[in-house]
Motif scaffolding. Structure first.
Motif, mmCIF file in Angstrom:
data_model
loop_
_atom_site.group_PDB
_atom_site.id
_atom_site.type_symbol
_atom_site.label_atom_id
_atom_site.label_comp_id
_atom_site.label_asym_id
_atom_site.label_seq_id
_atom_site.Cartn_x
_atom_site.Cartn_y
_atom_site.Cartn_z
ATOM 1 N N UNK A 85 0.818 -1.209 0.000
ATOM 2 C CA UNK A 85 0.000 0.000 0.000
ATOM 3 C C UNK A 85 0.856 1.266 0.000
ATOM 4 N N UNK A 86 2.002 1.237 0.691
ATOM 5 C CA UNK A 86 2.821 2.448 0.823
ATOM 6 C C UNK A 86 4.009 2.485 -0.130
ATOM 7 N N UNK A 87 4.157 1.466 -0.996
ATOM 8 C CA UNK A 87 5.443 1.314 -1.679
ATOM 9 C C UNK A 87 5.731 2.366 -2.744
ATOM 10 N N UNK A 88 4.748 3.201 -3.099
ATOM 11 C CA UNK A 88 5.006 4.235 -4.094
ATOM 12 C C UNK A 88 5.319 5.596 -3.480
ATOM 13 N N UNK A 89 5.192 5.714 -2.162
ATOM 14 C CA UNK A 89 5.361 7.031 -1.546
ATOM 15 C C UNK A 89 6.796 7.522 -1.673
ATOM 16 N N UNK A 90 7.762 6.731 -1.244
ATOM 17 C CA UNK A 90 9.153 7.186 -1.289
ATOM 18 C C UNK A 90 9.667 7.370 -2.716
ATOM 19 N N UNK A 91 9.379 6.461 -3.654
ATOM 20 C CA UNK A 91 9.804 6.744 -5.035
ATOM 21 C C UNK A 91 9.212 8.040 -5.577
ATOM 22 N N UNK A 92 7.964 8.356 -5.217
ATOM 23 C CA UNK A 92 7.369 9.599 -5.702
ATOM 24 C C UNK A 92 8.049 10.824 -5.113
ATOM 25 N N UNK A 93 8.791 10.634 -4.033
ATOM 26 C CA UNK A 93 9.549 11.718 -3.415
ATOM 27 C C UNK A 93 11.014 11.678 -3.827
ATOM 28 N N UNK A 94 11.333 10.832 -4.804
ATOM 29 C CA UNK A 94 12.680 10.790 -5.335
ATOM 30 C C UNK A 94 13.619 9.846 -4.627
ATOM 31 N N UNK A 95 13.094 8.948 -3.785
ATOM 32 C CA UNK A 95 13.944 8.027 -3.028
ATOM 33 C C UNK A 95 13.562 6.591 -3.349
ATOM 34 N N UNK A 96 14.541 5.809 -3.826
ATOM 35 C CA UNK A 96 14.245 4.436 -4.238
ATOM 36 C C UNK A 96 15.062 3.391 -3.483
ATOM 37 N N UNK A 97 16.108 3.787 -2.768
ATOM 38 C CA UNK A 97 16.995 2.808 -2.145
ATOM 39 C C UNK A 97 16.662 2.502 -0.707
ATOM 40 N N UNK A 98 15.404 2.159 -0.404
ATOM 41 C CA UNK A 98 14.961 1.873 0.957
ATOM 42 C C UNK A 98 14.512 0.421 1.036
ATOM 43 N N UNK A 99 14.853 -0.249 2.126
ATOM 44 C CA UNK A 99 14.436 -1.634 2.344
ATOM 45 C C UNK A 99 13.125 -1.633 3.131
ATOM 46 N N UNK A 100 12.109 -2.307 2.620
ATOM 47 C CA UNK A 100 10.811 -2.419 3.296
ATOM 48 C C UNK A 100 10.571 -3.885 3.653
ATOM 49 N N UNK A 101 10.266 -4.132 4.912
ATOM 50 C CA UNK A 101 10.073 -5.502 5.377
ATOM 51 C C UNK A 101 9.056 -5.537 6.514
ATOM 52 N N UNK A 102 8.439 -6.698 6.697
ATOM 53 C CA UNK A 102 7.736 -6.978 7.941
ATOM 54 C C UNK A 102 8.739 -7.640 8.891
#
Length: 764
Positions: free
Chosen positions: A249-266
């Motif tokens: 659900x949130x995975x487009x927020x950071x790319x839309x702000x110009x940031x793509x190199x973040x690790x997302x995990x549960x």
């Protein structure tokens, strides 16, 4: 006059927007041309030349990804100063070829007044303008005049652009899409202060539903990546969410702000190569989440260091060599003093024991042996089956999965390792050996891995890999030295990385595949759900203790979660090591819905943040009572179909959720499918039914599945049954509070009279 003036304002902003997009297109074209040129060079040349090309290719690909991600709503604001200067605010910073500013990055200090200026504290800023785009076209303007003495207040009034929070309210009224959108254009002052707070401290953001906690946390991550680029590019940022659905659900927020190199995990996905496929009961999860389980694991490991009952005497070249208890004690003590993990310390133990036994062999000879004879005796001792068995019994090599599995399979042993557990607790935790791993096992596995160290079966393979890596790195150094390079743009480490990886293996991929990676910053969403053992797991991944922690203690559904930030955070960071921030304004729910949910939660004893809903939506709350159970499903289907017609678009926009107890989900889903097929037609029903779980426009689920999500409309079915089947009264209250606060437009509560008698809500 007003329309003409407003039209001219639109045209003026369209020219400024076109200028920004033209520069963006130009940068994209330049970057793409440079990437094509690098790729066209192929794989020819020396290793150093190939490495430089690969490094540039990766750089250009990252830049192109960033430039593509900011296409939507590139420009969204403008601030005007008393000197007549205009500064446009956007997703990234853009300058002309002559280095003249075109667009200011929203994270830059120069953009702060766009979020922070108020009529009473505006500095030299006289007006703030919100610019609304549809694709690349300017379709709306809203001006907030901050200097009431400025002539611009009259100009904005005459042009019809003068407003207050119109941009925010417009974004709240739009249909949901199944993807969280950024709030970069509508960040409020209280949110902006949190976003820009220091990275060096742990920040806790407490806020009720709809206060923008998640958006604030993600924008803070983007802000820190912008302001601490050199640090975080090396160490990375980890975003921890409650479920895969939430992360999607949130995975487009950071790319839309110009940031793509973040690790997302549960939490369940934080150990590379380990997959948790099952859930524990709430009680078992609570017991496993207790911080004392760290002691139980340490006890279980310590119990495998012992003196065996039977100690052998072996024959080496006709000489009897006895294994003595004193030898084992001495070797064990030496291993403990090494301060290594269990499996690594075992190597010290084994070396010491073999050394002592070899010395005992030599002492029994009536001559001074040559070193070759002692070396042979050492080899024979190492290979002797009785010696190996004894050493294994004295210091057992283990892997974490085996250790945790054995904990739950043997209640007698578990009772010794965790003496605080009652008989009922032991039975709750008991399960057969080799059972599937559960999500609650993951933090305990991580704890065991930390104490045990490398899996002994993989140790030899790792040693071979390390030797190969040393050989490869030496080759890289030799290659650079031959070309007179090694201290400039390309290092031996960079060359080795290029030799061993492709473009997909960037820092974030390496971090995600390394259990021991130390992140520079961690964002934790729905943090109230984390158990003490899960917190231990996260703390060892961020030695700097730089966290953004967001949640709501009124929404805690885990029996081992946090009901008080003070209690949980003081244990983790110390009383002076963290800051609490509270968001107080509910932007999501209509006022009537928010009031119902808050009143109910307070009556159940939950802590409710001071929340003021900003919107009135007439008719947003509806309660339907039916007399008989057989009428319940029909009422749900009728209401859900009506909401589908109102909110679900064939373009994929619009989301509704039907939330009920697990015992009712199957029957509600089956009946609703039949009803929608009849009412909407086969074509539209097939479209909706074929959607995958990430993009489903109509979702039938329980309360915990919607945590962190939002919908246009929610149908809450039989809340009394949800309470009855919950793990505790407080958990029930939290689950219902979550369910009632998901909608942005409409909440419909459908229940039988009996259910209403069991659990009255004040609106009834």
């Amino acid at each position: 006059m007003c329309m003409s003036s407003y039209s001219s304002q639109l045209q003026e902003e369209q020219r400024a927007t076109d200028h920004a997009y033209q520069r963006l297109d130009s940068l994209r074209s330049q970057t793409r041309s440079r990437l094509d040129a690098v790729r066209a060079a192929g794989s020819h040349g020396s290793p150093t030349q190939r490495t430089e090309r690969d490094s540039f290719a990766t750089m250009y690909e990252d830049r192109l990804t960033q430039l593509r991600a900011v296409e939507d709503r590139l420009v969204f604001g403008r601030i005007d100063s008393t000197a007549g200067e205009r500064r446009y605010i956007g997703r990234i910073g853009l300058s002309s070829e002559d280095h003249e500013p075109i667009l200011t990055d929203w994270r830059a200090d120069a953009a702060r007044p766009f979020y922070e200026a108020t009529p009473s504290n505006h500095g030299d800023i006289v007006m703030r303008r919100h610019i609304t785009l549809s694709f690349r076209s300017v379709i709306g303007l809203e001006d907030e005049v901050l200097d009431l003495q400025s002539p611009q207040i009259g100009q904005a009034s005459n042009s019809g652009t003068l407003t207050g929070e119109g941009a925010l309210l417009a974004s709240l009224s739009s249909k949901r899409t199944g993807k969280m959108t950024d709030i970069v254009a509508t960040i409020q002052a209280e949110q902006d202060r949190i976003i820009r707070s220091l990275m060096s401290r742990a920040i806790v953001v407490q806020g009720g539903p709809g206060t923008g906690k998640t958006a604030v946390a993600l924008h803070r991550a983007a802000y820190l990546l912008y302001t601490h680029r050199s640090t975080l590019e090396r160490s990375g940022v980890l975003v921890v969410g409650p479920s895969p659905a939430f992360l999607h659900y949130i995975d487009q927020v950071l790319p839309s702000l110009g940031e793509t190199g973040v690790v997302s995990r549960t939490i369940a996905d934080l150990i590379p190569g380990v997959s948790a496929t099952h859930l524990d009961s709430p009680k078992a999860a609570q017991l496993k989440g207790d911080r004392r389980m760290a002691r139980a694991i340490a006890n279980a490991i310590a119990a495998r260091v012992r003196i065996p009952e039977k100690l052998p005497t072996v024959n080496i070249n006709g000489i009897s060599v006895s294994v003595l208890a004193a030898d084992i004690r001495q070797a064990q003590e030496a291993a403990r003093h090494s301060r290594q993990t269990h499996n690594q310390a075992r190597n010290t133990f084994v070396r010491t024991m073999i050394h002592l036994l070899t010395a005992r062999y030599g002492e029994q000879l009536d001559y001074t042996p040559e070193q070759s004879e002692l070396s042979q005796a050492t080899s024979m001792l190492r290979m002797n089956d009785e010696i190996r068995k004894t050493l294994n019994l004295a210091w057992l090599p283990m892997n974490a999965a085996w250790l945790i599995d054995s904990l739950w399979a043997d209640t007698k042993r578990l009772s010794r390792y965790a003496p605080w557990l009652s008989g009922d607790d032991l039975q709750t935790l008991h399960r057969p050996a080799h059972s599937p791993i559960t999500t609650s096992d993951i933090p305990l596995l991580d704890e065991a891995m930390d104490l045990l160290g490398p899996d002994p079966k993989a140790a030899s393979r790792s040693a071979m890999q390390r030797e190969q890596e040393r050989n490869d790195e030496q080759f890289a150094k030799d290659t650079l030295a031959q070309n007179g390079i090694g201290t400039g743009l390309v290092t031996s480490r960079m060359l080795l990385d290029q030799m061993q990886s492709d473009d997909s293996e960037m820092m974030s991929q390496r971090a995600a595949s390394d259990r021991q990676w130390a992140y520079g910053h961690i964002v934790v969403d729905e943090a109230q759900e984390l158990t003490p053992m899960e917190w231990r797991m996260l703390m060892r991944r961020c030695p700097s203790r730089s966290f953004t922690i967001v949640g709501d203690v009124a929404q805690t559904s885990s029996l081992a979660g946090s009901r008080s930030w003070e209690r949980s955070m003081n244990r983790l960071f110390g009383e002076d090591g963290w800051d609490l921030n509270e968001l107080t304004i509910n932007y999501r729910n209509p006022r009537e819905v928010s009031n119902l949910a808050s009143t109910f939660a307070q009556s159940e004893g939950l802590y409710i943040s001071t929340v003021n809903a900003v919107r009135d939506v007439p008719g947003s709350l509806q309660t339907i009572h039916v007399e008989h159970d057989e009428d319940l499903i029909d009422a749900v289907c009728t209401s859900a179909t009506e909401l589908t017609r109102r909110f679900i678009g064939q373009d994929g926009s619009g989301r509704i959720a039907i939330i009920t107890d697990d015992t009712l989900i199957g029957s509600v889903r089956d009946s609703l499918h039949d009803h929608l097929r009849r009412e909407l037609g086969e074509h539209e029903f097939t479209r909706l039914a074929s959607q995958n779980q990430w993009n489903r426009q109509i979702n039938v689920c329980n309360a915990q599945e919607v945590k962190g999500m939002e919908y246009d409309a929610v149908v809450l079915v039989e809340p009394g049954i949800i309470e009855e089947n919950a793990a505790s009264r407080l958990v029930a209250a939290s689950d219902l509070y979550v369910a009632m606060t998901r909608p942005t437009q409409q909440l419909v509560i459908i229940r039988t009279r009996r259910d209403a008698d069991d659990l009255p809500l004040y609106s009834e």
